[in-house]
Design an enzyme around this catalytic site. Structure first.
Site, mmCIF file in Angstrom:
data_model
loop_
_atom_site.group_PDB
_atom_site.id
_atom_site.type_symbol
_atom_site.label_atom_id
_atom_site.label_comp_id
_atom_site.label_asym_id
_atom_site.label_seq_id
_atom_site.Cartn_x
_atom_site.Cartn_y
_atom_site.Cartn_z
ATOM 1 N N ASP A 9 0.794 -1.245 0.000
ATOM 2 C CA ASP A 9 0.000 0.000 0.000
ATOM 3 C C ASP A 9 0.826 1.295 0.000
ATOM 4 O O ASP A 9 0.499 2.239 0.730
ATOM 5 C CB ASP A 9 -0.941 0.007 1.208
ATOM 6 N N LYS A 104 -7.157 -4.797 -3.237
ATOM 7 C CA LYS A 104 -8.045 -5.281 -2.171
ATOM 8 C C LYS A 104 -8.997 -4.179 -1.753
ATOM 9 O O LYS A 104 -8.721 -2.995 -1.963
ATOM 10 C CB LYS A 104 -7.212 -5.735 -0.969
ATOM 11 N N CYS A 146 -2.084 -2.215 7.698
ATOM 12 C CA CYS A 146 -2.020 -3.163 6.585
ATOM 13 C C CYS A 146 -0.748 -4.008 6.588
ATOM 14 O O CYS A 146 -0.783 -5.169 6.186
ATOM 15 C CB CYS A 146 -2.222 -2.423 5.262
#
Ligand code: ZN
Length: 191
Positions: A9, A104, A146
């Site tokens: 990310d 995602k 994350c």
């Protein structure tokens, strides 16, 4: 042993100037690019990765993951919206070396990269197994969300798992330190 690098990310909205900025994100992006370039260049100092992949938070309508009055624990300002600038990789991150990208969170919160799938719909764990990957190094943003969730899932999926903490940026120092303790206790190596 075959090791993969998983870059979590590293996107505009999670770096300085984004809608949900994590302090140090842009610098982490730059340093991950240095690692990727050392890897692509080969040579004696190159890290021995078989493959390198990235994950992206990629929201269309993630329900109460987004809030106008976020608590920054379970609800967040809108971020990484499909088609926006915020969803793109940060310009300090060179995505060219990645063998695959896993998105995602289209319709629900998804902190772990293992909830993501590639353009063909292949889930991250399945993709890694097809490449005969046994071990993973994980870095990116954010340590306490994350990166933490991706690391715990990597362990659950049976990969030898290491977190590259100097290539991670966290939302809060306290929760980031707790996340590192948690993944270490769960069996991850911390480098
Ligand atoms: Zn999100």
């Amino acid at each position: 042993m075959k090791r993969a690098l998983i870059v979590v990310d590293v996107q505009n909205d999670f770096c300085e100037g984004g809608s949900l900025p994590v302090f140090g994100g842009a610098d982490v992006a730059r340093r991950i690019t240095e690692l990727l370039h050392r890897w692509s260049a080969g040579g004696p100092d190159a890290p021995e990765y078989a493959v390198a992949v990235a994950t992206q938070d990629h929201h269309i309508d993630p329900g109460h993951h987004f809030s106008a009055a976020p608590d920054f624990v379970d609800t967040w300002p809108p971020h990484c919206v499909s088609g926006s600038d915020g969803v793109a990789f940060h310009p300090n991150l060179d995505p060219e070396p990645f063998d695959a990208v896993f998105r995602k969170g289209e319709f629900a919160a998804a902190y772990s990269g293992f909830e993501g799938s590639d353009a063909e719909g292949v889930a991250l764990a399945d993709w890694l197994r097809r490449q005969e990957v046994t071990d993973v190094d994980i870095c990116g943003i954010a340590t306490d969300y994350c990166v933490r969730a991706t690391t715990l899932d990597a362990l659950k999926q049976g990969f030898g798992t290491r977190v590259l903490t100097d290539l991670c940026a966290g939302v809060q120092p306290g929760t980031s330190a707790a996340a590192i303790d948690e993944v270490r206790n769960a069996g991850a190596a911390v480098a």
